[in-house]
Design a protein around this motif. Structure first.
Motif: not given
Lengths: 52, 300
Positions: A1, A31-32, A34-36, A38, B272-273, B275-276
């Motif tokens: 990451m 999912m990762e 989206k995390a990035i 955000d 965030n990871v 959190k999801f």
């Protein structure tokens, strides 16, 4: 990451493409990704207190 | 939710008042420390209560005693952590030797309190308490050793140190209600602790004071990122962390690198990871709206 974030910090145009769904990150789950995105949508300023 | 804090606080007062084996000296310190804790709220006790309330068919008022006992455990760990880190100004740091005794008394009172309740599954709850408290102590030991200097070992450490305690709160509530626990609750319970720890880590870097992890030569996700960058700032941080070299940090350059080099962004991404992941687990759990709303707030 860490490598992904470093690469995106150095190539901000790719962040725009990712936001517009015109590019994808290989080897990164949805999912990762989206995390990035955000994280890139949130403000990162020492003074404002809006890191999180 | 404020009402729940009041009820847990009342249960704590009764626990402290009814403990006949401690004298005035210990009791008064315990009360003062508890009052300080009251200011930040009883998140771990609330996790326990909400899971019990969501899953039980037959409500038992003793759950407030259990929630209060969990808060005693958390307070004792907070006290010990502050005495070890020497970076806070809570009243317990003023008299460390006496405070340590208060923390020991609290620890003994925790399992005794749960044992004295009328829950059918209290033995299972005490088992969870013992297991997860030990995991957290193991994480705390790794944290104090300050050897978790890469992403994987650091995440493992905070999972043990912080994730164990949040998972414990959720699982004790669940087991008291159902007599069994679920992997989804364990997973999101753990992730909540990790999320909160990453938020604390980011927060610690905002002020160049005694709690700043960078100044204290401690590792955290943004610092691990910063050190991994091969630039002038990362070299100066590596030198600063090296006890054999006299080095100084350029605050402005370091702040700039943290903010604009991706270190904070990386930490937020990792948060965030989790959190999801936590939200995914939460989808599989039939918890009521009150519980779900509270959990979602902790996952942010």
């Amino acid at each position: 990451m860490m490598n992904v974030i470093q690469y995106l910090e150095n190539n901000p145009e790719l962040v725009s493409l990712l936001k517009a769904q015109k590019a994808s990150l290989i080897g990164v789950s949805s999912m990762e990704q989206k995390a990035i995105l955000d994280a890139f949508n949130s403000e990162v300023e020492l003074e404002s207190g809006s890191w999180l | 939710m404020q009402e729940l804090d009041v009820q847990i606080n009342e249960a704590l007062d009764i626990l402290i008042e009814n403990e006949l084996l401690i004298g005035h000296e210990l009791r008064s310190m315990l009360t003062v420390f508890k009052e300080e804790k009251k200011e930040v709220g009883y998140s771990f006790g609330k996790l326990c209560y909400l899971h019990y309330d969501a899953f039980t068919d037959c409500f038992n008022e003793d759950i407030y005693k259990v929630a209060a006992a969990i808060e005693l455990l958390i307070l004792s760990f907070d006290i010990i952590d502050d005495l070890q880190d020497k970076d806070s100004d809570y009243s317990w740091t003023k008299t460390p030797e006496l405070s340590l005794n208060v923390a020991l008394a609290m620890l003994v009172m925790v399992s005794r309190t749960i044992r004295e309740t009328s829950f059918e599954h209290k033995s299972a709850a005490i088992q969870i308490l013992d297991d997860y408290a030990l995991r957290s102590i193991n994480g705390q030991q790794l944290d104090l050793l300050n050897t978790c200097s890469d992403e994987q070992s650091y995440l493992k450490m905070i999972e043990q140190k912080s994730g164990s305690l949040t998972a414990m709160g959720c699982l004790i509530g669940e087991v008291l209600a159902k007599g069994e626990t679920s992997s989804d609750v364990e997973e999101y319970g753990k992730y909540i602790g990790i999320i909160q720890q990453i938020k604390n880590d980011v927060q610690s870097l905002k002020v160049w004071g005694p709690k700043n992890d960078l100044l204290n030569k401690r590792y955290s996700l943004p610092i691990i990122y910063l050190i991994s960058q091969e630039n002038d700032v990362s070299k100066s941080v590596i030198d600063y962390y090296n006890e054999d070299i006299d080095a100084f940090l350029d605050n402005n350059a370091t702040e700039n690198e943290l903010t604009n080099g991706g270190a904070i962004r990386y930490a937020i991404t990792m948060k965030n990871v989790y959190k999801f992941k936590a939200l995914d687990n939460l989808e599989n759990v039939a918890i009521n709206e009150l519980g779900k709303d509270y959990l979602k707030k902790l996952m942010k």
